[in-house]
Design a protein around this motif. Structure first.
Motif, PDB file in Angstrom:
ATOM      1  N   MET A   1       0.831  -1.201   0.000  1.00 12.99           N
ATOM      2  CA  MET A   1       0.000   0.000   0.000  1.00 12.99           C
ATOM      3  C   MET A   1       0.871   1.259   0.000  1.00 12.99           C
ATOM      4  N   SER A   2       0.287   2.344  -0.499  1.00 11.50           N
ATOM      5  CA  SER A   2       1.000   3.626  -0.543  1.00 11.50           C
ATOM      6  C   SER A   2       0.273   4.621   0.352  1.00 11.50           C
ATOM      7  N   ASP A   3       1.016   5.176   1.295  1.00 14.69           N
ATOM      8  CA  ASP A   3       0.457   6.171   2.223  1.00 14.69           C
ATOM      9  C   ASP A   3       0.890   7.540   1.716  1.00 14.69           C
ATOM     10  N   LEU A   4      -0.059   8.311   1.203  1.00 15.49           N
ATOM     11  CA  LEU A   4       0.295   9.565   0.533  1.00 15.49           C
ATOM     12  C   LEU A   4       0.455  10.748   1.490  1.00 15.49           C
ATOM     13  N   HIS A   5       0.223  10.550   2.769  1.00 18.82           N
ATOM     14  CA  HIS A   5       0.360  11.712   3.657  1.00 18.82           C
ATOM     15  C   HIS A   5       0.501  11.291   5.102  1.00 18.82           C
ATOM     16  N   LEU A   6       1.634  11.591   5.681  1.00 21.22           N
ATOM     17  CA  LEU A   6       1.783  11.362   7.127  1.00 21.22           C
ATOM     18  C   LEU A   6       2.938  12.188   7.662  1.00 21.22           C
ATOM     19  N   HIS A   7       2.854  12.483   8.964  1.00 21.47           N
ATOM     20  CA  HIS A   7       3.856  13.293   9.656  1.00 21.47           C
ATOM     21  C   HIS A   7       4.635  12.389  10.608  1.00 21.47           C
ATOM     22  N   ALA A   8       5.838  11.995  10.233  1.00 23.51           N
ATOM     23  CA  ALA A   8       6.595  11.031  11.044  1.00 23.51           C
ATOM     24  C   ALA A   8       6.858  11.515  12.466  1.00 23.51           C
ATOM     25  N   PRO A   9       7.220  12.795  12.697  1.00 26.64           N
ATOM     26  CA  PRO A   9       7.548  13.183  14.080  1.00 26.64           C
ATOM     27  C   PRO A   9       6.337  13.185  14.999  1.00 26.64           C
ATOM     28  N   GLN A  10       5.139  13.174  14.424  1.00 29.68           N
ATOM     29  CA  GLN A  10       3.926  13.181  15.243  1.00 29.68           C
ATOM     30  C   GLN A  10       3.518  11.773  15.679  1.00 29.68           C
ATOM     31  N   TYR A  11       4.226  10.775  15.156  1.00 25.32           N
ATOM     32  CA  TYR A  11       3.807   9.395  15.427  1.00 25.32           C
ATOM     33  C   TYR A  11       3.798   9.074  16.919  1.00 25.32           C
ATOM     34  N   SER A  12       4.734   9.686  17.659  1.00 22.86           N
ATOM     35  CA  SER A  12       4.881   9.293  19.068  1.00 22.86           C
ATOM     36  C   SER A  12       3.623   9.582  19.886  1.00 22.86           C
ATOM     37  N   TYR A  13       2.842  10.565  19.478  1.00 24.12           N
ATOM     38  CA  TYR A  13       1.648  10.863  20.282  1.00 24.12           C
ATOM     39  C   TYR A  13       0.357  10.561  19.536  1.00 24.12           C
ATOM     40  N   CYS A  14       0.426   9.749  18.513  1.00 22.44           N
ATOM     41  CA  CYS A  14      -0.813   9.537  17.765  1.00 22.44           C
ATOM     42  C   CYS A  14      -1.836   8.791  18.623  1.00 22.44           C
ATOM     43  N   GLY A  15      -3.096   9.139  18.415  1.00 21.32           N
ATOM     44  CA  GLY A  15      -4.157   8.598  19.261  1.00 21.32           C
ATOM     45  C   GLY A  15      -4.261   9.279  20.607  1.00 21.32           C
ATOM     46  N   THR A  16      -3.633  10.444  20.777  1.00 22.79           N
ATOM     47  CA  THR A  16      -3.844  11.224  22.009  1.00 22.79           C
ATOM     48  C   THR A  16      -4.247  12.642  21.639  1.00 22.79           C
ATOM     49  N   ALA A  17      -4.775  13.367  22.608  1.00 24.54           N
ATOM     50  CA  ALA A  17      -5.099  14.795  22.446  1.00 24.54           C
ATOM     51  C   ALA A  17      -6.168  15.010  21.393  1.00 24.54           C
ATOM     52  N   MET A  18      -6.954  13.974  21.145  1.00 24.30           N
ATOM     53  CA  MET A  18      -7.954  14.058  20.091  1.00 24.30           C
ATOM     54  C   MET A  18      -9.128  14.956  20.479  1.00 24.30           C
ATOM     55  N   ASP A  19      -9.251  15.276  21.767  1.00 22.59           N
ATOM     56  CA  ASP A  19     -10.333  16.173  22.180  1.00 22.59           C
ATOM     57  C   ASP A  19      -9.975  17.647  21.975  1.00 22.59           C
TER      58      ASP A  19
END
Lengths: 423, 423
Positions: A62-80
């Motif tokens: 699969m090809s992922d056309l958009h992502l921010h690598a440095p943000q990976y560490s907190y993904c799934g948090t601060a969603m509110d």
């Protein structure tokens, strides 16, 4: 690399939008490319190594056309949090820490390891402002065997003082240093891509210089476009001379045509921008998990896909909460249903075969002949062990993929990029 | 059952809507109930067994207010179909197979095993029309130690000929046989709940008889309400004398008050229905994953919650694609953001603490004093190993729960229902 070999098993791809092809047989790799699919192995391939994939699913990488690598560490948090709070309290402080090479090395190692274990074989990635940290990410990705375009971020306005390139001149010099270093590094499958964060973060003068660098170095570009109505108004006030948001990139030569381009989101593009995207073969990175999380809206992805735009999926980590493009496929179907129901009853929802097309053949086109099991395509393949999703019922191949999308449970048992086994 | 013991570790619950309480210490169980939380164990508890939960999260067991057990086998498939096709091609044929006791035994064993491994400790469950299969499900759930209300489905119109109770008399007789069998069975924590599928499937006469049975046997009821506009129109044409959709239940005594009631969905309730729900303490089962999948709309859950309605979460398997209420919590936040953005800018999106409240304290109230770690509440607790979500960053307790919701990765390491260890 030059070894000829075959995978044997249930081989699935999407030869056309909405069409799924599931075949039982042999997929032959020669010189890193797909040589062909065969129900039975032809005599000329007698004796080549054959990996029997048993009951597993064999899909194009699969090809992922958009992502921010440095943000990976907190993904799934601060969603509110809402966007501005989220940027100021999580994104900018986290990205700024990548000034420290040790931090970058450690955090990008976790990111690269986790990306390697997804079904993604190619990705277009935003890094940070830091040249050295960006090179570190590129080195790690290249060593992992994944294919990627990686961008040192450009940002000289509307950003924190301690996380800014401050002037167009400084930004240009640092971007040039980075492009030169990429040339010297000689990565195999990892390449630079110019990455103005988005127009509000990049002065007109810096954008102009990025356009010059794109031409000078022959590199592509990626950014964000028309994600929210307030963003569009902001761009209008910052660039009163530009005809549209897209024009702030296009007038610098950074919007398709000779400069291959990915634009993330494209939720509220006016018809003029749509025309420019189609004419310039601009790739739309549709980010449905981000649509669910960021309170910006839902992109008209079904319309773009069916009207012949270049479109693929993006995980948009960490606006999106997962690197797993299977989950992003399900979200693409879900948000398009909600769009049909709540926004635009004129465009029927995406189907899962359409979402699979975007995740493989659709996004793969940005990377060349990628995302299909047709002769001449890069041999990018993932072997999926979905035994966690088994129960007493018998599922069709497409139902199995659907359960991987909705339930998770797709374990990547093996992975090939350009015919090289990377997992 | 009567043993006094304690869990030691990070103990988290939601004492009020939107409020999260994370405490490090001891949660003591006496006679199946929460005796209290203590930072240090008081002298009177010296010597009781203490289970050290280390780094794990200790949460109240979750309550799933709406799910269809026989649909579990195909959950996460057929999501591209629209409702009627989905019912006719998947739901009715699959449910009809539960006429076969062997089929019921085998399929419900998979369902019960998988439910046991989620964070759910209590559930309100739709079974099928079949008395014997429903009793089989109740037996298996009771043996697992989970708490549940389980309903033999009622359906005598607008359904396939081979999957119908045909007449009100036949439906009443079968429902009575089932209620009698439940009395005899003496299940510990599993109880019957009357379950007209929804008004279009149940004739006026049969609904009337169900109301009589509710009074005669003192049992609660569950059904669906105002999920889509076309459904509401259909009910209007079927029951021209009823004032509202809700009235088709209420006029038979099946809408709260003396008959505890759960209504799934409640997406398009007019104010009159809302008033009836509030007055009758009717529980709303908000099913956000179903909202994403079924193309019906997005329930105004944030408004219901903040205005003091009884509301909890439902997985709605298999309109919803997962039994995992962590995932349903994330979906609750996501769809409420899309509702805010695309439907009603007047009600701010749900937060994850609010979603956690609904999954625990909110839904738990249907089962008695369930869903909080306050003295006198049922000792329903889940011990969550979220080590799969660890990375180099340090996360707060609420961020860890948020990552469990968005990323998955919550492994249930131990589970207690009424103080009994069931996993």
């Amino acid at each position: 690399m030059n070894e000829t070999f075959a995978l044997r098993g249930l081989i699935i791809d999407t030869p056309d939008i909405g069409a799924v092809r599931a075949r039982q047989g042999f997929l032959v790799c020669e010189d890193g490319k797909v040589a062909g699919f065969f129900g039975a192995l032809p005599g000329r391939y007698a004796g080549i190594p054959v990996a029997d994939c048993g009951e597993h699913l064999i899909l194009p990488g699969m090809s992922d056309l958009h992502l921010h690598a440095p943000q990976y560490s907190y993904c799934g948090t601060a969603m509110d949090l809402q966007l501005i709070d989220w940027l100021e309290r999580y994104t900018y402080p986290e990205e700024a820490r990548f000034a420290d090479p040790e931090h970058a090395r450690a955090y990008y190692a976790v990111f690269t390891r986790d990306l390697l274990h997804t079904a993604t074989t190619r990705a277009a990635i935003f890094a940070t402002l830091h040249t050295d940290a960006t090179l570190e990410l590129m080195r790690q990705l290249d060593q992992s065997g994944l294919g990627a375009f990686v961008g040192k971020l450009s940002m000289d306005r509307n950003c924190p003082k301690d996380y800014s390139e401050h002037t167009p001149e400084n930004g240009e010099a640092e971007t040039r240093r980075w492009l030169e270093a990429c040339r010297e590094a000689g990565f195999a499958r990892v390449h630079p891509i110019l990455t103005p964060r988005f127009t509000p973060s990049v002065s007109d003068a810096y954008m102009e210089k990025l356009g010059q660098l794109a031409r000078e170095y022959g590199v592509p570009m990626q950014s964000h476009l028309s994600e929210s109505l307030s963003e569009i108004e902001w761009v209008k006030s910052l660039c009163p001379d530009a005809k549209t948001y897209a024009d702030t990139y296009a007038r610098c030569g950074l919007f398709g045509g000779d400069c291959p381009t990915i634009m993330a989101h494209c939720i509220y593009c006016p018809e003029e921008e749509n025309r420019m995207m189609k004419d310039g073969h601009v790739f739309i990175a549709h980010c449905p998990t981000s649509n669910e999380n960021v309170i910006a809206g839902i992109a008209p992805a079904a319309r773009y896909l069916r009207q012949g735009y270049e479109i693929g999926l993006g995980s948009d980590v960490a606006g999106g909460h997962t690197l797993d493009l299977f989950a992003v496929m399900a979200a693409a179907v879900q948000v398009s249903k909600l769009r049909w129901c709540c926004v635009d009853p004129g465009e029927k929802p995406l189907t899962l075969p359409e979402a699979l097309y975007m995740a493989t053949a659709g996004g793969g086109r940005f990377f060349g002949k990628v995302g299909l099991f047709e002769p001449g395509y890069a041999f990018d393949a993932v072997v999926i062990d979905d035994s966690a999703n088994r129960n007493l019922r018998v599922f069709s191949p497409m139902e199995r993929i659907e359960r991987c999308a909705y339930l998770g449970g797709a374990k990547v048992a093996a992975k090939f990029v350009d015919g090289r086994k990377v997992l």
